[in-house]
Design an enzyme around this catalytic site. Structure first.
Site, PDB file in Angstrom:
ATOM      1  N   SER A  53       0.857  -1.183   0.000  1.00  0.00           N
ATOM      2  CA  SER A  53       0.000   0.000   0.000  1.00  0.00           C
ATOM      3  C   SER A  53       0.894   1.233   0.000  1.00  0.00           C
ATOM      4  O   SER A  53       2.094   1.133   0.322  1.00  0.00           O
ATOM      5  CB  SER A  53      -0.841  -0.015   1.291  1.00  0.00           C
ATOM      6  OG  SER A  53      -1.504   1.218   1.489  1.00  0.00           O
TER       7      SER A  53
ATOM      8  N   TYR B 216      -1.874  -0.843  10.353  1.00  0.00           N
ATOM      9  CA  TYR B 216      -1.914  -1.120   8.913  1.00  0.00           C
ATOM     10  C   TYR B 216      -0.585  -0.722   8.254  1.00  0.00           C
ATOM     11  O   TYR B 216      -0.027  -1.489   7.462  1.00  0.00           O
ATOM     12  CB  TYR B 216      -3.088  -0.359   8.295  1.00  0.00           C
ATOM     13  CG  TYR B 216      -3.331  -0.644   6.824  1.00  0.00           C
ATOM     14  CD1 TYR B 216      -3.871  -1.859   6.412  1.00  0.00           C
ATOM     15  CD2 TYR B 216      -3.035   0.304   5.864  1.00  0.00           C
ATOM     16  CE1 TYR B 216      -4.092  -2.113   5.070  1.00  0.00           C
ATOM     17  CE2 TYR B 216      -3.261   0.063   4.522  1.00  0.00           C
ATOM     18  CZ  TYR B 216      -3.790  -1.144   4.130  1.00  0.00           C
ATOM     19  OH  TYR B 216      -4.012  -1.410   2.794  1.00  0.00           O
TER      20      TYR B 216
HETATM   21  N1  LIG Z   1      -8.692  -0.295  -1.460  1.00  0.00           N
HETATM   22  C1  LIG Z   1      -7.655   0.428  -1.138  1.00  0.00           C
HETATM   23  O1  LIG Z   1      -7.740   1.671  -1.027  1.00  0.00           O
HETATM   24  C2  LIG Z   1      -6.300  -0.231  -0.925  1.00  0.00           C
HETATM   25  C3  LIG Z   1      -5.182   0.622  -0.908  1.00  0.00           C
HETATM   26  C4  LIG Z   1      -3.928   0.051  -0.700  1.00  0.00           C
HETATM   27  C5  LIG Z   1      -3.795  -1.315  -0.530  1.00  0.00           C
HETATM   28  N2  LIG Z   1      -4.894  -2.115  -0.544  1.00  0.00           N
HETATM   29  C6  LIG Z   1      -4.692  -3.559  -0.334  1.00  0.00           C
HETATM   30  O2  LIG Z   1      -5.263  -4.284  -1.405  1.00  0.00           O
HETATM   31  C7  LIG Z   1      -5.727  -5.552  -0.925  1.00  0.00           C
HETATM   32  C8  LIG Z   1      -7.188  -5.749  -1.330  1.00  0.00           C
HETATM   33  O3  LIG Z   1      -7.959  -4.734  -0.687  1.00  0.00           O
HETATM   34  P1  LIG Z   1      -9.457  -4.355  -1.111  1.00  0.00           P
HETATM   35  O4  LIG Z   1      -9.511  -2.886  -1.174  1.00  0.00           O
HETATM   36  O5  LIG Z   1      -9.891  -5.171  -2.264  1.00  0.00           O
HETATM   37  O6  LIG Z   1     -10.209  -4.794   0.241  1.00  0.00           O
HETATM   38  P2  LIG Z   1     -11.550  -5.661   0.456  1.00  0.00           P
HETATM   39  O7  LIG Z   1     -11.840  -5.558   1.902  1.00  0.00           O
HETATM   40  O8  LIG Z   1     -12.580  -5.261  -0.522  1.00  0.00           O
HETATM   41  O9  LIG Z   1     -11.067  -7.135   0.067  1.00  0.00           O
HETATM   42  C9  LIG Z   1     -10.171  -7.855   0.880  1.00  0.00           C
HETATM   43  C10 LIG Z   1     -10.511  -9.327   0.769  1.00  0.00           C
HETATM   44  O10 LIG Z   1      -9.613 -10.055   1.628  1.00  0.00           O
HETATM   45  C11 LIG Z   1     -10.377 -11.077   2.249  1.00  0.00           C
HETATM   46  N3  LIG Z   1      -9.761 -11.549   3.488  1.00  0.00           N
HETATM   47  C12 LIG Z   1      -9.672 -10.894   4.682  1.00  0.00           C
HETATM   48  N4  LIG Z   1      -9.112 -11.694   5.591  1.00  0.00           N
HETATM   49  C13 LIG Z   1      -8.819 -12.869   4.976  1.00  0.00           C
HETATM   50  C14 LIG Z   1      -8.223 -14.089   5.390  1.00  0.00           C
HETATM   51  N5  LIG Z   1      -7.813 -14.278   6.666  1.00  0.00           N
HETATM   52  N6  LIG Z   1      -8.062 -15.079   4.486  1.00  0.00           N
HETATM   53  C15 LIG Z   1      -8.495 -14.908   3.206  1.00  0.00           C
HETATM   54  N7  LIG Z   1      -9.086 -13.799   2.753  1.00  0.00           N
HETATM   55  C16 LIG Z   1      -9.232 -12.789   3.640  1.00  0.00           C
HETATM   56  C17 LIG Z   1     -11.723 -10.433   2.509  1.00  0.00           C
HETATM   57  O11 LIG Z   1     -12.731 -11.403   2.774  1.00  0.00           O
HETATM   58  C18 LIG Z   1     -11.948  -9.647   1.234  1.00  0.00           C
HETATM   59  O12 LIG Z   1     -12.613 -10.400   0.248  1.00  0.00           O
HETATM   60  C19 LIG Z   1      -5.487  -5.567   0.584  1.00  0.00           C
HETATM   61  O13 LIG Z   1      -4.286  -6.227   0.886  1.00  0.00           O
HETATM   62  C20 LIG Z   1      -5.370  -4.093   0.914  1.00  0.00           C
HETATM   63  O14 LIG Z   1      -4.628  -3.858   2.091  1.00  0.00           O
HETATM   64  C21 LIG Z   1      -6.152  -1.592  -0.738  1.00  0.00           C
END
Ligand SMILES: NC(=O)c1ccc[n+]([C@@H]2O[C@H](COP(=O)([O-])OP(=O)(O)OC[C@H]3O[C@@H](n4cnc5c(N)ncnc54)[C@H](O)[C@@H]3O)[C@@H](O)[C@H]2O)c1
Length: 272
Positions: A152, A165
């Site tokens: 991130s 985080y």
């Molecule tokens: N959306 C943003 O702004 C953003 C920014 C930077 C980084 N990220 C990173 O991108 C990745 C995806 O994020 P997103 O925005 O799609 O979030 P999201 O919450 O929509 O999706 C995350 C997914 O991970 C799954 N998950 C959580 N715990 C789990 C576990 N123990 N085992 C298996 N699956 C599990 C959830 O069920 C969910 O489907 C994450 O690692 C997040 O930190 C997101």
């Protein structure tokens, strides 16, 4: 000079994406399938994961859902073995599953801190370990490949209210580099890179906006959004597809000399 266009193809490749029931993971699964990969979607959300796999299969792609908690080593062993069996190999693993917690340092419980490390860091460690064992020469897949870890912008700089985080995503950044160096030096044919998204509208992105308001870091979600807008040279226009396109490049044979890299997709926010 003749003009030629490069279309990125993943034809014939098998990909496993964690946390792909929804959000960025689901978008990557759709993109990889459109590029010709067979995709294993894993998540703890079974209904949503099955639905995402069905959408891909109904639009002509190939996807299978497997329930998988990334914090469980036995789940990783099962899911990797099952992916290789069902898809005939394993070329791409995306460690995407993650959670966020918005909380000030002084109010963050050790339990919350450990939970975020368990999913965001231990989950990626286990993914690197079991993907490597399967993909390295002599492993059950054995042809090398590409591993992509979702870090991130919060793995590159600090944000108020996101200490746990930030700590977890900083760890993902350096786990990625350590794996890239080791797998490269051991000539495993496995590249490892991290992607660092800025704020993207998914369940998590929206929870962060709301969390900042709850912590008093902005009057309302519009005010928080405006603060992000001011700090982002290209504006807050990022979409899940922007992250999926970066992942597609890293997953494909178009990036054969790219390993240990931090691919930042944030509209320029961390350049300020
Ligand atoms: N959306 C943003 O702004 C953003 C920014 C930077 C980084 N990220 C990173 O991108 C990745 C995806 O994020 P997103 O925005 O799609 O979030 P999201 O919450 O929509 O999706 C995350 C997914 O991970 C799954 N998950 C959580 N715990 C789990 C576990 N123990 N085992 C298996 N699956 C599990 C959830 O069920 C969910 O489907 C994450 O690692 C997040 O930190 C997101």
């Amino acid at each position: 000079m003749t003009q030629s266009s490069i279309e990125i193809s993943l034809a014939g490749k098998a990909a496993l994406i964690t946390g792909a029931a929804r959000g960025l993971g689901a978008e990557m699964a759709h993109t990889f399938a459109r590029a010709g990969a067979s995709v294993i979607i894993t998540d703890i959300l079974e209904k949503e994961g099955q639905a995402t796999a069905a959408e891909i299969n109904n639009s002509g792609g190939t996807a299978v859902f497997i329930r998988h908690d990334v914090t469980s080593e036995s789940d990783w062993e099962n899911v990797v073995a099952s992916a290789v069996k069902q898809l005939g190999g394993l070329d791409i693993v995306v460690n995407n599953a993650g959670i966020e917690i918005c909380s000030l340092f002084e109010n963050t419980t050790l339990e919350d801190f450990q939970r975020i490390l368990d999913i965001n860091v231990n989950g990626v460690f286990l993914g690197l370990k079991h993907a490597c064992k399967a993909m390295k020469p002599g492993g059950i897949a054995g042809k090398g490949g590409s591993i992509i870890n979702l870090s991130s912008v919060a793995g590159l700089r600090g944000y108020s209210g996101l200490s746990a985080y930030c700590g977890s995503k900083g760890a993902v950044k350096l786990l990625t580099k350590a794996a890239a160096v080791e797998f490269g030096q051991l000539q495993y044919g496995i590249r490892v890179n991290s992607i660092h998204p800025g704020l993207i509208p998914t369940n998590m992105g929206e929870a962060v906006l709301k969390g900042f308001v709850d912590l008093g870091l902005g009057a309302d979600e519009a005010a928080v959004q405006q603060a992000f807008e001011r700090g982002t040279p290209l504006g807050m226009k990022g979409e899940p597809a922007d992250i999926a396109k970066a992942a597609l490049f890293l997953a494909s044979d178009q990036s054969p000399w790219v390993t240990g890299a931090e691919i930042v997709v944030d509209g320029g926010s961390t350049a300020c």
